[in-house]
Design an enzyme around this catalytic site. Structure first.
Site, PDB file in Angstrom:
ATOM      1  N   GLY A 105       9.289  41.067  23.691  1.00  0.00           N
ATOM      2  CA  GLY A 105       8.670  41.488  24.934  1.00  0.00           C
ATOM      3  C   GLY A 105       7.688  40.421  25.386  1.00  0.00           C
ATOM      4  O   GLY A 105       7.345  39.504  24.628  1.00  0.00           O
TER       5      GLY A 105
ATOM      6  N   GLN B 135     -14.976  40.376  23.615  1.00  0.00           N
ATOM      7  CA  GLN B 135     -14.777  39.368  24.659  1.00  0.00           C
ATOM      8  C   GLN B 135     -15.934  39.311  25.653  1.00  0.00           C
ATOM      9  O   GLN B 135     -16.252  38.249  26.191  1.00  0.00           O
ATOM     10  CB  GLN B 135     -13.468  39.629  25.425  1.00  0.00           C
ATOM     11  CG  GLN B 135     -12.211  39.331  24.646  1.00  0.00           C
ATOM     12  CD  GLN B 135     -11.799  40.473  23.731  1.00  0.00           C
ATOM     13  OE1 GLN B 135     -12.395  41.545  23.771  1.00  0.00           O
ATOM     14  NE2 GLN B 135     -10.803  40.245  22.891  1.00  0.00           N
TER      15      GLN B 135
ATOM     16  N   CYS C 198     -12.717  41.710  35.002  1.00  0.00           N
ATOM     17  CA  CYS C 198     -11.818  42.692  35.614  1.00  0.00           C
ATOM     18  C   CYS C 198     -12.441  44.081  35.640  1.00  0.00           C
ATOM     19  O   CYS C 198     -12.055  44.921  36.459  1.00  0.00           O
ATOM     20  CB  CYS C 198     -10.480  42.723  34.874  1.00  0.00           C
ATOM     21  SG  CYS C 198     -10.625  43.112  33.119  1.00  0.00           S
TER      22      CYS C 198
ATOM     23  N   SER D  55     -18.418  48.837  27.507  1.00  0.00           N
ATOM     24  CA  SER D  55     -17.071  48.365  27.820  1.00  0.00           C
ATOM     25  C   SER D  55     -16.055  49.500  27.831  1.00  0.00           C
ATOM     26  O   SER D  55     -16.291  50.570  27.268  1.00  0.00           O
ATOM     27  CB  SER D  55     -16.629  47.310  26.789  1.00  0.00           C
ATOM     28  OG  SER D  55     -17.433  46.162  26.870  1.00  0.00           O
TER      29      SER D  55
ATOM     30  N   HIS E 168     -29.777  47.411  29.607  1.00  0.00           N
ATOM     31  CA  HIS E 168     -28.413  47.401  30.133  1.00  0.00           C
ATOM     32  C   HIS E 168     -27.685  46.115  29.735  1.00  0.00           C
ATOM     33  O   HIS E 168     -26.544  46.162  29.266  1.00  0.00           O
ATOM     34  CB  HIS E 168     -28.434  47.543  31.655  1.00  0.00           C
ATOM     35  CG  HIS E 168     -27.076  47.464  32.277  1.00  0.00           C
ATOM     36  ND1 HIS E 168     -26.175  48.518  32.243  1.00  0.00           N
ATOM     37  CD2 HIS E 168     -26.431  46.441  32.915  1.00  0.00           C
ATOM     38  CE1 HIS E 168     -25.050  48.149  32.842  1.00  0.00           C
ATOM     39  NE2 HIS E 168     -25.176  46.902  33.259  1.00  0.00           N
TER      40      HIS E 168
END
Length: 426
Positions: A191, A118, A54, A111, A101
């Site tokens: 929730g 992750q 993402c 990140s 990199h």
């Protein structure tokens, strides 16, 4: 003339491109196989792996040096994005910087959340996918293995991933401080949004097996409960199940508190006043502030968690500096290995060339012997022929270098042939 091939890292991430661009350049899992093959056929890449999350889309590969534009054009064409728009957001790294990199990505230093673990698993998935689709060769395999080794070293030798830097992680970290053994505790999550889902995943990773999800919309609670291997109950039944929970974490969009002091008092009575740990992440609050006055309740709000997060960020930043040093050391070692492999290949080709010259001269010598020439004369011709052919190309290149004023090549030649060494006493 054959182009020099180099290691390449190319892509976009959350720092360089807005989410609208990242979405358009993301690769769905079912696209990867086709994309890997297509990148090799049309994208100037002899080896390639694709990382798509993402927050980033990156291509790692082996390509002709400085042919990044061709790879960018392939990426733009594959997703139907204008190349000029993509160029504004993309970065291209070659060889040393590409290796650095990928290592920084694997260690979570690039990140959105510093040190998040992750991304390493996602990078390993990208490697496996490329292996499965036959788009990796020896150079990429060595590169990925180096990266995984550096990431393992960083994870084991620094505290890069040990300190909480998110609200969800901070909530679970506080629970671990209060309960000696989380695996024996029962959690109730109020929730079903992204934050609560992340809390649930952290709890599972911490060892909690008994998780109950409460939500106004039962279907959403059931979806999250399935992921966490727990159970779901409607919000209307919260008071009935509250006493079962050792840990209560709430994060909803409710404008009014969902848990009052009286409900918690009744739950404590049923629990025989066994302590409860409660975290209210919501703004406005889901748990009445008066609950904090109860003797057997540990209630924390999002403001309390902020201090934990700030401490975690500082600790991770310190660990990141250590990680950068480990990456730099690993990079130098890997570059030495690559240079050594290049030397081995050059030596192999030199030996092959010399052996060809030797065999030609030996065959010529044997023909002379068959014609009756004396062995002494044949040996002299063999030695002269070998000498002339072995130094022919170096002689031409050194004369050319001298004419062009490239004295460094002359110095290296003297060193290479040992011409500056003192003569042996023997």
């Amino acid at each position: 003339m054959q182009q020099s091939m180099a290691l390449l890292a190319l892509g976009i991430n959350h720092k360089t491109a807005p989410v609208e661009v990242r979405e358009r350049l993301a690769f769905a899992p079912e696209q990867l196989g086709q994309a890997l093959q297509d990148a090799r056929m049309r994208g100037a890449l002899s080896e390639v792996a694709i990382l798509s999350t993402c927050n980033r889309t990156e291509l790692y590969g082996v390509a002709p040096l400085h042919e990044g534009r061709a790879v960018l054009e392939w990426l733009a064409n594959f997703h139907g994005v204008d190349i000029n728009e993509l160029s504004k957001s993309a970065y291209v790294h070659w060889d040393r910087e590409a290796i650095r990199h990928m290592a920084r990505v694997a260690c979570g230093l690039d990140s959105l959340i510093l040190g998040e673990p992750q991304i390493l698993g996602q990078l390993k998935t990208a490697f496996s996918s490329a292996q499965h689709n036959g788009s990796l060769g020896s150079r990429m395999n060595r590169w990925f293995q180096h990266t995984f080794n550096v990431a393992k070293q960083v994870r084991t030798q620094t505290a890069i991933g040990e300190n909480p830097v998110s609200v969800a992680y901070a909530a679970v970290s506080l629970a671990q401080r209060i309960f000696a053994e989380l695996s024996e505790s029962r959690a109730l999550l109020i929730g079903a949004g992204e934050t609560i889902a992340l809390v649930g995943r952290h709890l599972r990773e911490a060892g909690i097996k008994d998780v109950t999800v409460v939500n106004r919309t039962l279907s959403r609670a059931q979806t999250l409960a399935e992921e966490l291997e727990g159970r779901a109950i409607p919000l209307a039944d919260l008071a009935e199940y509250l006493h079962e929970a050792d840990i209560v974490i709430a994060s909803t969009a409710s404008p009014l508190p969902l848990i009052g002091k009286g409900v918690v008092e009744r739950a404590l009575k049923k629990r025989r006043y066994k302590p409860m740990f409660m975290v209210d992440i919501a703004v406005p609050r889901d748990i009445e502030p008066e609950v904090e006055r109860l003797e057997d309740v540990y209630l924390y709000t999002v403001d309390d968690l902020q201090q934990v997060i700030e401490e975690g960020v500082k600790a991770r930043q310190d660990a990141a500096e250590e990680a950068e040093l480990l990456i730099a050391q690993g990079l130098e070692h890997f570059m030495e290995q690559l240079r050594a492999r290049d030397a081995v290949q050059t030596l192999r080709e030199m030996r092959f060339n010399a052996e060809q010259i030797r065999d030609q001269e030996v065959q010529k010598a044997l023909r002379y012997l068959e014609r009756g020439q004396s062995p002494e004369e044949v040996l002299t011709q063999l030695a002269r022929g070998l000498t002339n052919k072995l130094i022919h190309t170096p002689s031409i290149e050194l004369k050319k270098a001298s004419a062009e004023g490239r004295t460094d090549m002359l110095v290296q030649a003297r060193r290479l042939y040992g011409l500056d060494k003192a003569p042996s006493e023997d």
